[in-house]
Design a protein around this motif. Structure first.
Motif, PDB file in Angstrom:
ATOM      1  N   THR A  55      12.890   0.438  -3.222  1.00  0.00           N
ATOM      2  CA  THR A  55      11.793   0.094  -4.125  1.00  0.00           C
ATOM      3  C   THR A  55      11.337   1.343  -4.870  1.00  0.00           C
ATOM      4  N   ASP A  56      10.425   1.158  -5.827  1.00  0.00           N
ATOM      5  CA  ASP A  56       9.860   2.298  -6.555  1.00  0.00           C
ATOM      6  C   ASP A  56       9.052   3.210  -5.634  1.00  0.00           C
ATOM      7  N   GLN A  57       8.638   2.692  -4.474  1.00  0.00           N
ATOM      8  CA  GLN A  57       7.856   3.474  -3.513  1.00  0.00           C
ATOM      9  C   GLN A  57       8.735   4.036  -2.398  1.00  0.00           C
ATOM     10  N   GLY A  58      10.042   3.930  -2.565  1.00  0.00           N
ATOM     11  CA  GLY A  58      10.966   4.418  -1.545  1.00  0.00           C
ATOM     12  C   GLY A  58      11.603   3.275  -0.776  1.00  0.00           C
ATOM     13  N   ALA A  59      12.504   3.602   0.133  1.00  0.00           N
ATOM     14  CA  ALA A  59      13.218   2.590   0.908  1.00  0.00           C
ATOM     15  C   ALA A  59      12.355   2.124   2.084  1.00  0.00           C
ATOM     16  N   ILE A  60      12.306   0.805   2.289  1.00  0.00           N
ATOM     17  CA  ILE A  60      11.558   0.222   3.393  1.00  0.00           C
ATOM     18  C   ILE A  60      12.458  -0.758   4.141  1.00  0.00           C
ATOM     19  N   LEU A  61      12.011  -1.171   5.309  1.00  0.00           N
ATOM     20  CA  LEU A  61      12.753  -2.116   6.134  1.00  0.00           C
ATOM     21  C   LEU A  61      12.343  -3.547   5.796  1.00  0.00           C
ATOM     22  N   ILE A  62      13.339  -4.420   5.667  1.00  0.00           N
ATOM     23  CA  ILE A  62      13.076  -5.830   5.397  1.00  0.00           C
ATOM     24  C   ILE A  62      13.728  -6.675   6.486  1.00  0.00           C
ATOM     25  N   ASP A  63      12.941  -7.523   7.132  1.00  0.00           N
ATOM     26  CA  ASP A  63      13.470  -8.544   8.032  1.00  0.00           C
ATOM     27  C   ASP A  63      13.821  -9.746   7.154  1.00  0.00           C
ATOM     28  N   ARG A  64      15.119  -9.909   6.873  1.00  0.00           N
ATOM     29  CA  ARG A  64      15.560 -10.945   5.945  1.00  0.00           C
ATOM     30  C   ARG A  64      15.466 -12.336   6.542  1.00  0.00           C
ATOM     31  N   ASN A  79       5.079 -10.282   5.005  1.00  0.00           N
ATOM     32  CA  ASN A  79       3.919  -9.671   5.672  1.00  0.00           C
ATOM     33  C   ASN A  79       4.308  -8.361   6.328  1.00  0.00           C
ATOM     34  N   LEU A  80       3.465  -7.365   6.154  1.00  0.00           N
ATOM     35  CA  LEU A  80       3.627  -6.125   6.907  1.00  0.00           C
ATOM     36  C   LEU A  80       3.417  -6.415   8.388  1.00  0.00           C
ATOM     37  N   HIS A  81       4.248  -5.783   9.211  1.00  0.00           N
ATOM     38  CA  HIS A  81       4.098  -6.048  10.638  1.00  0.00           C
ATOM     39  C   HIS A  81       4.594  -4.854  11.444  1.00  0.00           C
ATOM     40  N   TRP A  82       4.020  -4.724  12.636  1.00  0.00           N
ATOM     41  CA  TRP A  82       4.442  -3.741  13.631  1.00  0.00           C
ATOM     42  C   TRP A  82       4.722  -4.524  14.910  1.00  0.00           C
ATOM     43  N   PRO A  83       5.874  -5.185  14.998  1.00  0.00           N
ATOM     44  CA  PRO A  83       6.135  -6.072  16.143  1.00  0.00           C
ATOM     45  C   PRO A  83       6.226  -5.313  17.458  1.00  0.00           C
ATOM     46  N   PRO A 138       9.245   4.193   7.817  1.00  0.00           N
ATOM     47  CA  PRO A 138       8.910   3.265   8.903  1.00  0.00           C
ATOM     48  C   PRO A 138       7.910   2.200   8.447  1.00  0.00           C
ATOM     49  N   VAL A 139       8.305   1.475   7.431  1.00  0.00           N
ATOM     50  CA  VAL A 139       7.489   0.402   6.857  1.00  0.00           C
ATOM     51  C   VAL A 139       8.301  -0.879   6.974  1.00  0.00           C
ATOM     52  N   PHE A 140       7.720  -1.906   7.573  1.00  0.00           N
ATOM     53  CA  PHE A 140       8.473  -3.102   7.940  1.00  0.00           C
ATOM     54  C   PHE A 140       7.812  -4.343   7.357  1.00  0.00           C
ATOM     55  N   VAL A 141       8.579  -5.094   6.549  1.00  0.00           N
ATOM     56  CA  VAL A 141       8.095  -6.329   5.946  1.00  0.00           C
ATOM     57  C   VAL A 141       8.959  -7.484   6.435  1.00  0.00           C
ATOM     58  N   ILE A 142       8.322  -8.524   6.940  1.00  0.00           N
ATOM     59  CA  ILE A 142       9.033  -9.721   7.387  1.00  0.00           C
ATOM     60  C   ILE A 142       8.985 -10.759   6.271  1.00  0.00           C
ATOM     61  N   PRO A 158       0.835  -1.212   0.000  1.00  0.00           N
ATOM     62  CA  PRO A 158       0.000   0.000   0.000  1.00  0.00           C
ATOM     63  C   PRO A 158       0.869   1.260   0.000  1.00  0.00           C
ATOM     64  N   ASP A 159       0.325   2.344  -0.549  1.00  0.00           N
ATOM     65  CA  ASP A 159       1.080   3.605  -0.595  1.00  0.00           C
ATOM     66  C   ASP A 159       1.364   4.130   0.807  1.00  0.00           C
ATOM     67  N   SER A 160       0.409   4.003   1.699  1.00  0.00           N
ATOM     68  CA  SER A 160       0.587   4.480   3.076  1.00  0.00           C
ATOM     69  C   SER A 160       0.105   3.388   4.031  1.00  0.00           C
ATOM     70  N   PRO A 161       0.954   2.417   4.327  1.00  0.00           N
ATOM     71  CA  PRO A 161       0.527   1.331   5.219  1.00  0.00           C
ATOM     72  C   PRO A 161       0.067   1.847   6.575  1.00  0.00           C
ATOM     73  N   ASP A 162      -0.997   1.238   7.077  1.00  0.00           N
ATOM     74  CA  ASP A 162      -1.599   1.655   8.342  1.00  0.00           C
ATOM     75  C   ASP A 162      -1.614   0.471   9.299  1.00  0.00           C
ATOM     76  N   LYS A 163      -1.156   0.688  10.514  1.00  0.00           N
ATOM     77  CA  LYS A 163      -1.042  -0.400  11.488  1.00  0.00           C
ATOM     78  C   LYS A 163      -2.382  -1.056  11.765  1.00  0.00           C
ATOM     79  N   ALA A 164      -3.414  -0.266  11.981  1.00  0.00           N
ATOM     80  CA  ALA A 164      -4.721  -0.821  12.315  1.00  0.00           C
ATOM     81  C   ALA A 164      -5.313  -1.617  11.159  1.00  0.00           C
TER      82      ALA A 164
END
Length: 222
Positions: A95-104, A126-130, A163-167, A50-56
Protein backbone atom coordinates in the motif's frame (compact mmCIF):
# COMPACT_ATOMS: atom_id res chain seq x y z
CA UNK A 1 -25.33 -23.96 71.15
CA UNK A 2 -23.34 -26.08 68.70
CA UNK A 3 -26.40 -26.54 66.52
CA UNK A 4 -27.02 -22.80 66.43
CA UNK A 5 -23.40 -22.16 65.39
CA UNK A 6 -23.66 -24.83 62.68
CA UNK A 7 -26.86 -23.28 61.33
CA UNK A 8 -25.27 -19.82 61.26
CA UNK A 9 -22.20 -21.13 59.43
CA UNK A 10 -24.38 -23.02 56.96
CA UNK A 11 -26.44 -19.91 56.24
CA UNK A 12 -23.23 -17.90 55.78
CA UNK A 13 -21.91 -20.41 53.23
CA UNK A 14 -25.29 -20.44 51.46
CA UNK A 15 -25.27 -16.65 51.32
CA UNK A 16 -21.74 -16.74 49.87
CA UNK A 17 -22.78 -19.13 47.09
CA UNK A 18 -25.87 -17.06 46.25
CA UNK A 19 -23.83 -13.86 46.32
CA UNK A 20 -21.22 -15.27 43.94
CA UNK A 21 -23.95 -16.51 41.59
CA UNK A 22 -25.63 -13.10 41.63
CA UNK A 23 -22.28 -11.43 40.92
CA UNK A 24 -21.76 -13.69 37.90
CA UNK A 25 -25.22 -12.74 36.60
CA UNK A 26 -24.20 -9.09 36.89
CA UNK A 27 -20.93 -9.91 35.09
CA UNK A 28 -22.94 -11.65 32.36
CA UNK A 29 -24.96 -8.49 31.73
CA UNK A 30 -21.73 -6.46 31.66
CA UNK A 31 -20.08 -8.88 29.18
CA UNK A 32 -23.16 -8.86 26.94
CA UNK A 33 -22.87 -5.08 26.81
CA UNK A 34 -19.17 -5.35 25.93
CA UNK A 35 -19.95 -7.84 23.14
CA UNK A 36 -22.67 -5.57 21.78
CA UNK A 37 -20.15 -2.71 21.64
CA UNK A 38 -17.63 -4.96 19.86
CA UNK A 39 -20.25 -6.05 17.32
CA UNK A 40 -21.21 -2.44 16.66
CA UNK A 41 -17.56 -1.46 16.23
CA UNK A 42 -16.86 -4.34 13.85
CA UNK A 43 -19.84 -3.45 11.66
CA UNK A 44 -19.19 0.33 11.58
CA UNK A 45 -18.30 2.15 8.37
CA UNK A 46 -14.67 1.58 7.38
CA UNK A 47 -12.07 4.33 7.70
CA UNK A 48 -8.60 4.82 6.31
CA UNK A 49 -5.79 2.80 7.85
CA UNK A 50 -4.23 4.75 10.75
CA UNK A 51 -0.59 5.75 10.30
CA UNK A 52 0.43 3.89 13.47
CA UNK A 53 -2.23 1.35 14.46
CA UNK A 54 -2.41 0.72 18.19
CA UNK A 55 -3.72 -2.50 19.71
CA UNK A 56 -5.45 -0.85 22.66
CA UNK A 57 -7.11 1.78 20.50
CA UNK A 58 -7.67 0.10 17.14
CA UNK A 59 -8.58 -3.55 17.75
CA UNK A 60 -11.63 -4.38 15.56
CA UNK A 61 -11.39 -1.01 13.79
CA UNK A 62 -13.02 -1.33 10.35
CA UNK A 63 -10.67 -0.09 7.63
CA UNK A 64 -10.48 0.09 3.86
CA UNK A 65 -7.10 -0.39 2.20
CA UNK A 66 -6.03 -0.51 -1.43
CA UNK A 67 -2.90 -1.85 -3.05
CA UNK A 68 -1.43 -4.82 -4.80
CA UNK A 69 -0.42 -8.16 -3.33
CA UNK A 70 3.28 -8.90 -2.98
CA UNK A 71 4.95 -12.28 -3.12
CA UNK A 72 4.26 -15.00 -0.59
CA UNK A 73 1.33 -16.62 1.21
CA UNK A 74 1.39 -18.17 4.67
CA UNK A 75 -0.96 -21.05 5.50
CA UNK A 76 -2.48 -21.02 8.99
CA UNK A 77 -4.16 -24.31 9.90
CA UNK A 78 -7.72 -23.80 11.17
CA UNK A 79 -11.02 -25.64 11.39
CA UNK A 80 -14.45 -24.13 10.83
CA UNK A 81 -17.78 -25.55 11.99
CA UNK A 82 -19.40 -25.25 8.58
CA UNK A 83 -16.59 -26.45 6.30
CA UNK A 84 -14.03 -28.37 8.37
CA UNK A 85 -10.24 -28.26 8.25
CA UNK A 86 -8.44 -25.77 6.05
CA UNK A 87 -6.02 -22.87 5.93
CA UNK A 88 -6.28 -19.15 6.46
CA UNK A 89 -4.22 -17.47 3.75
CA UNK A 90 -2.03 -14.58 4.91
CA UNK A 91 -0.38 -12.44 2.21
CA UNK A 92 1.43 -9.09 2.03
CA UNK A 93 -0.44 -6.13 0.57
CA UNK A 94 1.69 -3.31 -0.81
CA UNK A 95 0.00 0.00 0.00
CA UNK A 96 0.99 3.68 -0.07
CA UNK A 97 1.62 3.33 3.69
CA UNK A 98 3.92 0.33 3.25
CA UNK A 99 3.40 -3.43 3.20
CA UNK A 100 0.87 -4.90 5.65
CA UNK A 101 -0.50 -8.36 6.40
CA UNK A 102 -3.85 -9.39 4.93
CA UNK A 103 -5.88 -12.40 6.07
CA UNK A 104 -7.49 -13.19 2.71
CA UNK A 105 -9.75 -15.97 3.98
CA UNK A 106 -10.16 -19.74 4.02
CA UNK A 107 -9.51 -22.65 1.69
CA UNK A 108 -9.96 -26.38 2.39
CA UNK A 109 -6.93 -28.50 3.15
CA UNK A 110 -7.78 -30.69 0.17
CA UNK A 111 -7.83 -27.75 -2.27
CA UNK A 112 -4.82 -26.39 -4.11
CA UNK A 113 -3.38 -23.07 -3.02
CA UNK A 114 -5.13 -20.39 -5.11
CA UNK A 115 -2.89 -17.89 -6.88
CA UNK A 116 -2.53 -14.38 -5.54
CA UNK A 117 -4.88 -11.85 -7.15
CA UNK A 118 -3.14 -9.81 -9.82
CA UNK A 119 -3.54 -6.06 -10.14
CA UNK A 120 -4.99 -3.49 -7.74
CA UNK A 121 -7.43 -4.64 -5.06
CA UNK A 122 -9.47 -2.88 -2.40
CA UNK A 123 -10.04 -4.65 0.89
CA UNK A 124 -12.64 -3.84 3.50
CA UNK A 125 -11.85 -5.51 6.79
CA UNK A 126 -10.90 -5.07 10.43
CA UNK A 127 -7.64 -4.45 12.20
CA UNK A 128 -6.97 -7.25 14.62
CA UNK A 129 -4.39 -8.68 17.01
CA UNK A 130 -5.58 -12.30 17.27
CA UNK A 131 -4.67 -14.41 20.28
CA UNK A 132 -4.56 -17.89 18.71
CA UNK A 133 -1.75 -19.37 20.74
CA UNK A 134 -2.56 -21.62 23.70
CA UNK A 135 -0.20 -23.61 25.90
CA UNK A 136 -0.90 -26.66 23.70
CA UNK A 137 -0.40 -24.87 20.37
CA UNK A 138 2.61 -26.23 18.42
CA UNK A 139 5.32 -23.91 17.22
CA UNK A 140 4.83 -22.62 13.69
CA UNK A 141 6.56 -24.67 10.99
CA UNK A 142 7.92 -21.68 9.11
CA UNK A 143 10.11 -23.65 6.70
CA UNK A 144 7.24 -26.01 5.84
CA UNK A 145 4.76 -23.11 5.66
CA UNK A 146 2.35 -24.63 8.14
CA UNK A 147 1.37 -22.16 10.81
CA UNK A 148 -0.67 -22.98 13.89
CA UNK A 149 -1.13 -19.46 15.25
CA UNK A 150 -1.28 -16.03 13.69
CA UNK A 151 1.78 -14.59 15.43
CA UNK A 152 1.81 -11.14 13.85
CA UNK A 153 5.45 -10.24 14.45
CA UNK A 154 6.65 -13.60 13.16
CA UNK A 155 4.41 -13.40 10.09
CA UNK A 156 5.58 -9.86 9.39
CA UNK A 157 9.21 -11.02 9.53
CA UNK A 158 8.47 -13.91 7.18
CA UNK A 159 6.72 -11.73 4.60
CA UNK A 160 8.72 -8.53 5.06
CA UNK A 161 5.80 -6.34 6.17
CA UNK A 162 4.86 -4.06 9.00
CA UNK A 163 3.23 -5.84 11.98
CA UNK A 164 -0.17 -4.56 10.88
CA UNK A 165 -2.87 -7.18 10.34
CA UNK A 166 -6.19 -6.74 8.52
CA UNK A 167 -8.76 -9.54 8.29
CA UNK A 168 -10.74 -9.35 5.08
CA UNK A 169 -14.48 -8.86 5.18
CA UNK A 170 -14.83 -8.07 1.50
CA UNK A 171 -12.37 -7.82 -1.37
CA UNK A 172 -12.84 -6.04 -4.69
CA UNK A 173 -12.47 -7.75 -7.07
CA UNK A 174 -13.39 -10.85 -5.03
CA UNK A 175 -11.44 -14.11 -4.89
CA UNK A 176 -13.92 -16.80 -5.97
CA UNK A 177 -11.86 -19.66 -4.51
CA UNK A 178 -11.26 -18.06 -1.10
CA UNK A 179 -13.94 -17.79 1.60
CA UNK A 180 -13.52 -14.68 3.78
CA UNK A 181 -13.61 -15.35 7.54
CA UNK A 182 -14.44 -11.90 8.92
CA UNK A 183 -13.77 -10.83 12.48
CA UNK A 184 -16.63 -11.53 14.89
CA UNK A 185 -17.11 -11.35 18.65
CA UNK A 186 -17.56 -15.14 18.86
CA UNK A 187 -13.99 -15.62 20.00
CA UNK A 188 -14.44 -13.33 23.01
CA UNK A 189 -14.96 -15.62 26.05
CA UNK A 190 -18.24 -15.29 27.90
CA UNK A 191 -18.74 -18.08 30.46
CA UNK A 192 -20.48 -16.02 33.13
CA UNK A 193 -23.80 -17.84 32.66
CA UNK A 194 -21.99 -21.15 33.21
CA UNK A 195 -20.27 -19.77 36.31
CA UNK A 196 -23.54 -18.39 37.69
CA UNK A 197 -25.23 -21.75 37.18
CA UNK A 198 -22.38 -23.48 39.01
CA UNK A 199 -22.65 -21.21 42.07
CA UNK A 200 -26.45 -21.46 42.21
CA UNK A 201 -26.23 -25.26 41.88
CA UNK A 202 -23.75 -25.32 44.76
CA UNK A 203 -26.18 -23.18 46.76
CA UNK A 204 -29.00 -25.63 46.05
CA UNK A 205 -26.84 -28.63 46.90
CA UNK A 206 -25.64 -27.00 50.12
CA UNK A 207 -29.22 -26.21 51.11
CA UNK A 208 -30.34 -29.80 50.54
CA UNK A 209 -27.36 -31.17 52.49
CA UNK A 210 -28.03 -28.80 55.38
CA UNK A 211 -31.74 -29.66 55.50
CA UNK A 212 -30.93 -33.38 55.37
CA UNK A 213 -28.46 -33.01 58.25
CA UNK A 214 -30.97 -31.06 60.35
CA UNK A 215 -33.65 -33.64 59.63
CA UNK A 216 -31.37 -36.50 60.71
CA UNK A 217 -30.46 -34.68 63.93
CA UNK A 218 -34.12 -34.02 64.63
CA UNK A 219 -34.95 -37.70 64.18
CA UNK A 220 -32.17 -38.68 66.59
CA UNK A 221 -33.57 -36.33 69.24
CA UNK A 222 -37.09 -37.65 68.95
Amino acid sequence: MRQAIAIILSLAVLALFIGLGTWQVQRLKWKEGVLAEIDARIAADPVSLPDSPDKARDTYLPVMVSGQFGDGTLRVLVSTKQVGAGYRLISPLLTDQGAILIDRGFVRVSHEMPPLPQGPVTIEGNLHWPNDRLSSTPENDVSGNTWFARDIDQMADALGTQPVFVITRQMTPPEPRVLPLPVTSEGVPNRHLEYAGTWFLLALTWSMMTLALLWRKKRRNT
